[in-house]
Design a protein around this motif. Sequence first.
Motif, PDB file in Angstrom:
ATOM      1  N   ALA A 198       9.984   4.205  52.166  1.00  3.61           N
ATOM      2  CA  ALA A 198      10.867   5.410  51.709  1.00  3.61           C
ATOM      3  C   ALA A 198      12.043   4.764  51.109  1.00  3.61           C
ATOM      4  N   LEU A 199      12.593   3.657  51.549  1.00  4.85           N
ATOM      5  CA  LEU A 199      13.748   2.883  51.025  1.00  4.85           C
ATOM      6  C   LEU A 199      13.419   2.142  49.408  1.00  4.85           C
ATOM      7  N   TYR A 200      12.187   1.789  49.681  1.00  4.67           N
ATOM      8  CA  TYR A 200      11.600   1.296  48.512  1.00  4.67           C
ATOM      9  C   TYR A 200      11.550   2.083  47.278  1.00  4.67           C
ATOM     10  N   ARG A 201      10.817   3.133  47.398  1.00  2.00           N
ATOM     11  CA  ARG A 201      10.515   4.243  46.708  1.00  2.00           C
ATOM     12  C   ARG A 201      12.092   4.656  45.885  1.00  2.00           C
ATOM     13  N   SER A 202      13.065   4.951  46.821  1.00  3.91           N
ATOM     14  CA  SER A 202      14.410   5.429  46.435  1.00  3.91           C
ATOM     15  C   SER A 202      14.843   4.194  45.351  1.00  3.91           C
ATOM     16  N   GLU A 203      15.160   3.046  45.916  1.00  6.58           N
ATOM     17  CA  GLU A 203      15.597   1.883  45.274  1.00  6.58           C
ATOM     18  C   GLU A 203      14.729   1.446  43.805  1.00  6.58           C
ATOM     19  N   MET A 204      13.647   1.776  43.733  1.00  7.46           N
ATOM     20  CA  MET A 204      12.936   1.700  42.503  1.00  7.46           C
ATOM     21  C   MET A 204      13.335   2.646  41.670  1.00  7.46           C
ATOM     22  N   ALA A 205      13.515   3.927  41.937  1.00 11.33           N
ATOM     23  CA  ALA A 205      13.981   4.991  41.003  1.00 11.33           C
ATOM     24  C   ALA A 205      15.347   4.599  40.568  1.00 11.33           C
ATOM     25  N   SER A 206      16.142   3.962  41.351  1.00  5.48           N
ATOM     26  CA  SER A 206      17.591   3.456  41.011  1.00  5.48           C
ATOM     27  C   SER A 206      17.447   2.424  40.124  1.00  5.48           C
ATOM     28  N   TRP A 207      16.649   1.345  40.169  1.00  3.48           N
ATOM     29  CA  TRP A 207      16.470   0.342  39.555  1.00  3.48           C
ATOM     30  C   TRP A 207      16.205   0.569  38.114  1.00  3.48           C
ATOM     31  N   TYR A 208      15.069   1.327  38.187  1.00  7.32           N
ATOM     32  CA  TYR A 208      14.569   1.673  36.595  1.00  7.32           C
ATOM     33  C   TYR A 208      15.483   2.816  36.088  1.00  7.32           C
ATOM     34  N   GLY A 209      16.001   3.479  36.859  1.00 10.24           N
ATOM     35  CA  GLY A 209      16.878   4.880  36.450  1.00 10.24           C
ATOM     36  C   GLY A 209      18.413   4.178  35.687  1.00 10.24           C
ATOM     37  N   THR A 210      18.697   3.119  36.299  1.00 12.76           N
ATOM     38  CA  THR A 210      19.943   2.613  35.619  1.00 12.76           C
ATOM     39  C   THR A 210      19.619   2.087  34.150  1.00 12.76           C
ATOM     40  N   ASP A 211      18.671   1.460  34.180  1.00 12.46           N
ATOM     41  CA  ASP A 211      18.112   0.681  33.017  1.00 12.46           C
ATOM     42  C   ASP A 211      17.893   1.802  31.841  1.00 12.46           C
ATOM     43  N   ILE A 212      16.905   2.832  32.087  1.00  9.90           N
ATOM     44  CA  ILE A 212      16.700   3.949  31.341  1.00  9.90           C
ATOM     45  C   ILE A 212      18.120   4.822  30.899  1.00  9.90           C
ATOM     46  N   LEU A 213      19.045   4.856  31.857  1.00 14.62           N
ATOM     47  CA  LEU A 213      20.246   5.736  31.420  1.00 14.62           C
ATOM     48  C   LEU A 213      20.980   4.875  30.150  1.00 14.62           C
ATOM     49  N   ARG A 214      21.038   3.487  30.431  1.00 15.04           N
ATOM     50  CA  ARG A 214      21.987   2.604  29.579  1.00 15.04           C
ATOM     51  C   ARG A 214      21.088   2.876  28.273  1.00 15.04           C
ATOM     52  N   GLU A 215      19.868   3.012  28.146  1.00 23.90           N
ATOM     53  CA  GLU A 215      19.213   3.145  26.783  1.00 23.90           C
ATOM     54  C   GLU A 215      19.391   4.576  26.293  1.00 23.90           C
ATOM     55  N   ASN A 216      19.577   5.572  27.164  1.00 22.26           N
ATOM     56  CA  ASN A 216      19.862   6.864  26.394  1.00 22.26           C
ATOM     57  C   ASN A 216      21.104   7.629  26.536  1.00 22.26           C
ATOM     58  N   TYR A 217      21.893   6.959  27.302  1.00 24.32           N
ATOM     59  CA  TYR A 217      23.433   7.659  27.492  1.00 24.32           C
ATOM     60  C   TYR A 217      24.269   6.786  27.047  1.00 24.32           C
ATOM     61  N   LYS A 218      25.483   7.308  26.029  1.00 28.24           N
ATOM     62  CA  LYS A 218      26.219   6.476  25.246  1.00 28.24           C
ATOM     63  C   LYS A 218      27.588   6.372  25.914  1.00 28.24           C
ATOM     64  N   ASN A 219      27.942   7.330  26.920  1.00 23.43           N
ATOM     65  CA  ASN A 219      29.167   7.381  27.452  1.00 23.43           C
ATOM     66  C   ASN A 219      29.202   6.950  28.793  1.00 23.43           C
ATOM     67  N   MET A 220      28.981   5.791  28.876  1.00 20.55           N
ATOM     68  CA  MET A 220      28.673   4.985  30.344  1.00 20.55           C
ATOM     69  C   MET A 220      30.080   5.053  31.253  1.00 20.55           C
ATOM     70  N   GLU A 221      31.076   5.166  30.685  1.00 12.84           N
ATOM     71  CA  GLU A 221      32.502   4.884  31.343  1.00 12.84           C
ATOM     72  C   GLU A 221      32.649   6.518  31.986  1.00 12.84           C
ATOM     73  N   ASN A 222      32.013   7.442  31.530  1.00 12.55           N
ATOM     74  CA  ASN A 222      31.800   8.595  32.295  1.00 12.55           C
ATOM     75  C   ASN A 222      31.255   8.785  33.569  1.00 12.55           C
ATOM     76  N   ILE A 223      30.244   7.768  34.102  1.00 13.39           N
ATOM     77  CA  ILE A 223      29.521   7.841  35.216  1.00 13.39           C
ATOM     78  C   ILE A 223      30.488   7.620  36.310  1.00 13.39           C
ATOM     79  N   GLY A 224      30.303   8.363  37.292  1.00  9.58           N
ATOM     80  CA  GLY A 224      30.924   8.164  38.612  1.00  9.58           C
ATOM     81  C   GLY A 224      30.048   7.588  39.684  1.00  9.58           C
ATOM     82  N   GLY A 225      28.917   7.429  39.630  1.00 13.20           N
ATOM     83  CA  GLY A 225      27.930   6.965  40.586  1.00 13.20           C
ATOM     84  C   GLY A 225      26.798   7.604  40.204  1.00 13.20           C
ATOM     85  N   TYR A 226      25.693   7.083  41.304  1.00 10.02           N
ATOM     86  CA  TYR A 226      24.323   7.780  41.296  1.00 10.02           C
ATOM     87  C   TYR A 226      23.699   7.599  42.613  1.00 10.02           C
ATOM     88  N   PHE A 227      22.534   8.406  42.880  1.00  4.90           N
ATOM     89  CA  PHE A 227      21.848   8.139  44.115  1.00  4.90           C
ATOM     90  C   PHE A 227      20.307   8.639  43.646  1.00  4.90           C
TER      91      PHE A 227
END
Length: 286
Positions: A34-63
């Motif tokens: 369960a931890l692994y599945r959550s962390e995998m989503a976070s790992w890939y999610g962060t990379d995908i966000l950088r490719e698709n979202y321009k205002n990274m300074e607006n990010i307060g956090g993630y889970f």
Amino acid sequence: MKFFLTFLFALLGVCINAQNLEKLSEKVTEEGIALYRSEMASWYGTDILRENYKNMENIGGYFSYLDDVPKCIFFSKQNKVIATISFPTNYDPKNAKVDLSERDFTPVETDYFTIRQKALTRINNDTIFNRYNNTNFNLVPIIKKNSKKVYVLTGASVNNVVIFGNDYLLTFNNKNEVESIEKLHKGIIVHNIGDGSIGADEGGVHSHVLDNWQQITPTDICTLMLYQKHTGWETYTTVSKKYASIWNNKSNKAFIMKTENFKKIANYQLEKNKKSENKKTQDSNK
């Protein structure tokens, strides 16, 4: 008759102990995955966000959390969801669904957000948490039925390093208040994995000394699954005074046995190897 009853009770004890160890193995494996599945989503999610979202300074956090599919949620500094990234079960980034519409947290997401933020506050204010150079904390909230937890893992910020230890577990009550904080390892264990080539090592090992965590931890399993492609480890073992736990990266299962039995098996194999080597030496001298 007395001997028979003694034997029967001894046999029953062995069977019960084996069942208990099997249940413990299944429980820690389930939590680690369960931890692994959550962390995998976070790992890939962060990379995908950088490719698709321009205002990274607006990010307060993630889970991340597991819904029908794994999801990674990014929220703004105003605590609004600004990105939702949903993954297929194989976590292929090409097939991830990206939703950049702003919205409020769902009731489930509110619980995840709340315990994550309270865990972060405790990390920043409680001396139980240790920080090391070239590392960062990863917070992984897990909610199952009436259980609410946040695991804190230490990740390396440099290449070719795998870190075990310096990890923590915060448990919460139904009011999302912290009930307990505990260390899962006494210290930090750093493995250098060379150039990261697959198959570089067949396995690894570290020891557990804390009384409450004599077996392999969910964080150990999560780390092993995340880095398996980089380490090439087929198995990994944790050893304590009570248990020896063997993780198999092919089957993704933990096998837990008593340390005394593990040592007997290890000694038997050692003696077997010595006899084999002696025989080879004798044969070569003929």
